[in-house]
Design a protein around this motif. Structure first.
Motif, PDB file in Angstrom:
ATOM      1  N   VAL A  27       0.845  -1.191   0.000  1.00  0.00           N
ATOM      2  CA  VAL A  27       0.000   0.000   0.000  1.00  0.00           C
ATOM      3  C   VAL A  27       0.879   1.239   0.000  1.00  0.00           C
ATOM      4  O   VAL A  27       1.759   1.397   0.850  1.00  0.00           O
ATOM      5  CB  VAL A  27      -0.932   0.017   1.230  1.00  0.00           C
ATOM      6  N   GLY A  28       0.613   2.147  -0.950  1.00  0.00           N
ATOM      7  CA  GLY A  28       1.292   3.432  -0.992  1.00  0.00           C
ATOM      8  C   GLY A  28       0.325   4.551  -0.675  1.00  0.00           C
ATOM      9  O   GLY A  28      -0.857   4.473  -1.032  1.00  0.00           O
ATOM     10  N   ALA A 144       0.093   2.445   5.580  1.00  0.00           N
ATOM     11  CA  ALA A 144       0.803   2.364   4.302  1.00  0.00           C
ATOM     12  C   ALA A 144       2.203   1.789   4.471  1.00  0.00           C
ATOM     13  O   ALA A 144       2.854   1.959   5.508  1.00  0.00           O
ATOM     14  CB  ALA A 144       0.888   3.749   3.667  1.00  0.00           C
ATOM     15  N   ASP A 145       2.671   1.136   3.415  1.00  0.00           N
ATOM     16  CA  ASP A 145       4.046   0.629   3.374  1.00  0.00           C
ATOM     17  C   ASP A 145       5.012   1.675   2.837  1.00  0.00           C
ATOM     18  O   ASP A 145       6.194   1.673   3.194  1.00  0.00           O
ATOM     19  CB  ASP A 145       4.116  -0.615   2.472  1.00  0.00           C
ATOM     20  N   ARG A 146       4.497   2.564   1.970  1.00  0.00           N
ATOM     21  CA  ARG A 146       5.337   3.571   1.346  1.00  0.00           C
ATOM     22  C   ARG A 146       4.582   4.908   1.320  1.00  0.00           C
ATOM     23  O   ARG A 146       3.377   4.930   1.064  1.00  0.00           O
ATOM     24  CB  ARG A 146       5.726   3.165  -0.094  1.00  0.00           C
ATOM     25  N   VAL A 160       9.807  14.754   7.545  1.00  0.00           N
ATOM     26  CA  VAL A 160       9.122  13.459   7.502  1.00  0.00           C
ATOM     27  C   VAL A 160      10.127  12.312   7.591  1.00  0.00           C
ATOM     28  O   VAL A 160       9.902  11.325   8.309  1.00  0.00           O
ATOM     29  CB  VAL A 160       8.255  13.349   6.230  1.00  0.00           C
ATOM     30  N   LEU A 161      11.250  12.438   6.897  1.00  0.00           N
ATOM     31  CA  LEU A 161      12.279  11.399   6.969  1.00  0.00           C
ATOM     32  C   LEU A 161      12.794  11.240   8.398  1.00  0.00           C
ATOM     33  O   LEU A 161      12.970  10.116   8.890  1.00  0.00           O
ATOM     34  CB  LEU A 161      13.438  11.742   6.032  1.00  0.00           C
ATOM     35  N   ARG A 162      13.052  12.346   9.086  1.00  0.00           N
ATOM     36  CA  ARG A 162      13.527  12.296  10.466  1.00  0.00           C
ATOM     37  C   ARG A 162      12.458  11.712  11.380  1.00  0.00           C
ATOM     38  O   ARG A 162      12.751  10.897  12.270  1.00  0.00           O
ATOM     39  CB  ARG A 162      13.928  13.710  10.913  1.00  0.00           C
ATOM     40  N   LEU A 163      11.219  12.109  11.181  1.00  0.00           N
ATOM     41  CA  LEU A 163      10.093  11.595  11.965  1.00  0.00           C
ATOM     42  C   LEU A 163      10.024  10.073  11.872  1.00  0.00           C
ATOM     43  O   LEU A 163       9.918   9.368  12.889  1.00  0.00           O
ATOM     44  CB  LEU A 163       8.811  12.232  11.436  1.00  0.00           C
ATOM     45  N   VAL A 171       7.192   2.619   7.522  1.00  0.00           N
ATOM     46  CA  VAL A 171       6.818   3.151   6.208  1.00  0.00           C
ATOM     47  C   VAL A 171       8.082   3.679   5.535  1.00  0.00           C
ATOM     48  O   VAL A 171       8.901   4.344   6.169  1.00  0.00           O
ATOM     49  CB  VAL A 171       5.737   4.249   6.338  1.00  0.00           C
ATOM     50  N   HIS A 172       8.244   3.363   4.273  1.00  0.00           N
ATOM     51  CA  HIS A 172       9.393   3.826   3.490  1.00  0.00           C
ATOM     52  C   HIS A 172       9.003   5.124   2.785  1.00  0.00           C
ATOM     53  O   HIS A 172       7.999   5.171   2.080  1.00  0.00           O
ATOM     54  CB  HIS A 172       9.801   2.770   2.461  1.00  0.00           C
ATOM     55  N   ILE A 173       9.812   6.172   2.984  1.00  0.00           N
ATOM     56  CA  ILE A 173       9.504   7.477   2.412  1.00  0.00           C
ATOM     57  C   ILE A 173      10.222   7.636   1.073  1.00  0.00           C
ATOM     58  O   ILE A 173      11.427   7.413   0.965  1.00  0.00           O
ATOM     59  CB  ILE A 173       9.925   8.612   3.364  1.00  0.00           C
TER      60      ILE A 173
END
Length: 281
Positions: A27-28, A144-146, A160-163, A171-173
């Motif tokens: 899921v994205g 979501a997965d991504r 968001v990456l740091r969060l 979840v992969h950003i």
């Protein structure tokens, strides 16, 4: 053309997501505030290419607006947005009401220190707390997965990456390239508020920071290149330059180390509209 399914409640959304995941599907999610353009659609297309199922969220988040008038006048065009998303297509539009996201008694704020503090954080106090809080909730709601975010909002992407790193969120950003008009202007819902004369001037922001970055790579001092960029933007008729800064691409701290990735970020006002942009240096 079949429009995507529009869901309003977390319970309905999770019912669908659980069914997808039980079937082994990925899921994205593409978080948006609506008023969609090709920049948003590029994120949805990236999600469509990489995930079995795609959710686009449309939620005008009241917690990330400093100015109540901005919130009041933010464009809302769900019907048109749904038609655009049907062209991708996405599977679900999650468009909750504010009380679904922030129910009575809601008392939690997610705050990311450091990377959120300079630049946009300084100019818009509390903005990134609102972003971090709603993004954390949307990840939980969608499971979501991504997650897909545009690089135009570079500082937001780093927040968001740091969060996600700090909270071990599963979840992969994915940060997607900025989508631009033919004349270089970064696509933004705010561009619609420019007058015809302002729209003609607006590409100077990108042109000026691009020239400054090229000058820095060629050996000119950072300070001189940035000063010339600001002068070019003002000379084009912008109301004012809020900032042009050369920063470490990840931490957003001031950087004079060319061995690390750096980013030039800028914000300027034109026709009473605040435009932002950024490019790698």
């Amino acid at each position: 053309m079949t429009l995507p399914l529009i869901l309003r409640s977390v319970a309905d959304l999770r019912q669908h997501v659980r069914a997808w995941k039980s079937a082994g599907q990925t899921v994205g999610v593409v978080p948006t505030m609506g008023a969609l353009h090709d920049g948003h659609l590029s994120l949805a297309r990236a999600a469509r290419a990489e995930c079995d199922r795609v959710i686009t969220t449309i939620f005008v988040n009241p917690k990330q607006f400093n100015n109540p008038e901005d919130l009041k006048h933010y464009p809302r065009s769900e019907e048109a947005d749904a038609a655009l998303l049907a062209t991708v297509p996405v599977d679900v539009i999650f468009a909750p009401q504010p009380e679904e996201v922030y129910p009575d008694g809601f008392a939690t704020t997610v705050s990311v220190s450091g990377v959120s503090e300079p630049l946009e954080g300084r100019m818009r106090p509390g903005h990134f707390d609102g972003v971090a809080t709603v993004v954390t909730k949307l990840f939980g709601m969608t499971m979501a997965d991504r997650g897909y975010f545009g690089q135009k909002d570079w500082q937001q992407l780093q927040v968001v990456l740091r969060l996600v790193r700090d909270l071990n969120l599963p979840v992969h950003i994915v940060g997607c390239e900025t989508i631009r008009e033919d004349d270089g202007l970064a696509m933004s819902s705010r561009n619609l508020r420019l007058t015809a004369a302002g729209r003609a001037k607006a590409p100077v922001l990108y042109a000026a920071v691009t020239a400054a970055a090229a000058d820095i790579r060629a050996g000119q001092s950072d300070r001189m290149a940035i000063r010339e960029a600001a002068e070019a933007i003002r000379a084009a008729g912008f109301d004012r330059v809020e900032y042009i800064e050369l920063r470490d691409a990840e931490t957003l701290m001031p950087s004079d180390d060319p061995t690390r990735p750096r980013r030039m970020l800028a914000a300027a006002w034109l026709d009473g509209v605040r435009l932002i942009d950024n490019i790698p240096v």
